[in-house]
Design a protein around this motif. Sequence first.
Motif, PDB file in Angstrom:
ATOM      1  N   ILE A 113       0.842  -1.200   0.000  1.00 34.88           N
ATOM      2  CA  ILE A 113       0.000   0.000   0.000  1.00 34.88           C
ATOM      3  C   ILE A 113       0.878   1.252   0.000  1.00 34.88           C
ATOM      4  O   ILE A 113       0.593   2.215  -0.724  1.00 34.88           O
ATOM      5  N   GLY A 114       1.946   1.234   0.776  1.00 30.00           N
ATOM      6  CA  GLY A 114       2.861   2.378   0.800  1.00 30.00           C
ATOM      7  C   GLY A 114       3.471   2.661  -0.562  1.00 30.00           C
ATOM      8  O   GLY A 114       3.570   3.829  -0.972  1.00 30.00           O
ATOM      9  N   ARG A 115       3.860   1.603  -1.288  1.00 29.96           N
ATOM     10  CA  ARG A 115       4.429   1.800  -2.623  1.00 29.96           C
ATOM     11  C   ARG A 115       3.395   2.365  -3.587  1.00 29.96           C
ATOM     12  O   ARG A 115       3.707   3.216  -4.425  1.00 29.96           O
ATOM     13  N   ILE A 116       2.144   1.924  -3.443  1.00 29.06           N
ATOM     14  CA  ILE A 116       1.085   2.432  -4.316  1.00 29.06           C
ATOM     15  C   ILE A 116       0.810   3.904  -4.001  1.00 29.06           C
ATOM     16  O   ILE A 116       0.648   4.722  -4.910  1.00 29.06           O
ATOM     17  N   VAL A 117       0.766   4.250  -2.720  1.00 36.73           N
ATOM     18  CA  VAL A 117       0.562   5.648  -2.332  1.00 36.73           C
ATOM     19  C   VAL A 117       1.702   6.512  -2.853  1.00 36.73           C
ATOM     20  O   VAL A 117       1.482   7.607  -3.392  1.00 36.73           O
ATOM     21  N   ASP A 118       2.936   6.017  -2.704  1.00 36.54           N
ATOM     22  CA  ASP A 118       4.081   6.769  -3.232  1.00 36.54           C
ATOM     23  C   ASP A 118       3.948   6.980  -4.738  1.00 36.54           C
ATOM     24  O   ASP A 118       4.241   8.068  -5.244  1.00 36.54           O
ATOM     25  N   LEU A 119       3.517   5.961  -5.443  1.00 36.35           N
ATOM     26  CA  LEU A 119       3.309   6.084  -6.891  1.00 36.35           C
ATOM     27  C   LEU A 119       2.233   7.118  -7.192  1.00 36.35           C
ATOM     28  O   LEU A 119       2.413   7.970  -8.072  1.00 36.35           O
ATOM     29  N   LEU A 120       1.116   7.067  -6.480  1.00 32.48           N
ATOM     30  CA  LEU A 120       0.040   8.035  -6.716  1.00 32.48           C
ATOM     31  C   LEU A 120       0.512   9.464  -6.497  1.00 32.48           C
ATOM     32  O   LEU A 120       0.066  10.386  -7.185  1.00 32.48           O
ATOM     33  N   ARG A 121       1.420   9.665  -5.571  1.00 38.95           N
ATOM     34  CA  ARG A 121       1.924  11.011  -5.283  1.00 38.95           C
ATOM     35  C   ARG A 121       2.775  11.572  -6.420  1.00 38.95           C
ATOM     36  O   ARG A 121       3.066  12.758  -6.436  1.00 38.95           O
ATOM     37  N   THR A 122       3.148  10.722  -7.377  1.00 39.70           N
ATOM     38  CA  THR A 122       3.908  11.217  -8.530  1.00 39.70           C
ATOM     39  C   THR A 122       2.988  11.816  -9.592  1.00 39.70           C
ATOM     40  O   THR A 122       3.469  12.392 -10.560  1.00 39.70           O
TER      41      THR A 122
END
Length: 145
Positions: A113-122
Motif C-alpha cells: 500500500i505504501g508503494r502504491i501511495v508513493d506512486l500516486l503522489r507522482t
Amino acid sequence: MPSEMSTVHLLREVAVQFGLRSAEFAAANGMHPTDVRALICLLDAERAGEPATAGRLGARLGLNSAGTTGVVDRLVRLGYVRRERDPHDRRRVRIVVDERAVALGEAAFGPLIGRIVDLLRTFTPAERDAIHRFLLGTVAAADPD
C-alpha cells in the motif's frame, strides 16, 4: 498512447497480482482466500461507517447464508473477528474486525500500500482524479447488479 485494451489487460494483471498476494496471506495465516475477501469487505464497511452484518457480508461476497456463516465462524475461531450485538438495534448482530487482524493485514499489505501511495503522489491532482474516476467506473462496470 496506450490502447483501451492494453489498459484493460494491465488492470487484469493488477487483479491477478492482488489475488496472488491475498492467497499467499491466506495460506500463511490459516485462512481461505474467501476469508481474506471477507475481512476486506468488513474493513471497508467499517471505514464507510456501515454496519457489518452477516447478510451484507454474504451479499458482497456472493455467498448464501450457510457459506457466510462458515466464513464468519472460521474468522471467529481464528480470533480475527467477533460477533457483537448492535447497540442501536439489539436484534442485529454486527461483525467486528479484531485489532489483531488489522495489525496482521497492515504488516502484510502495508508495504505494498505504501508503494502504491508513493506512486500516486507522482501524479498531479488532476491525474489522480482521473485515476480515481476510472477505478470507480471500473467497479461499477464489474458490479453484476
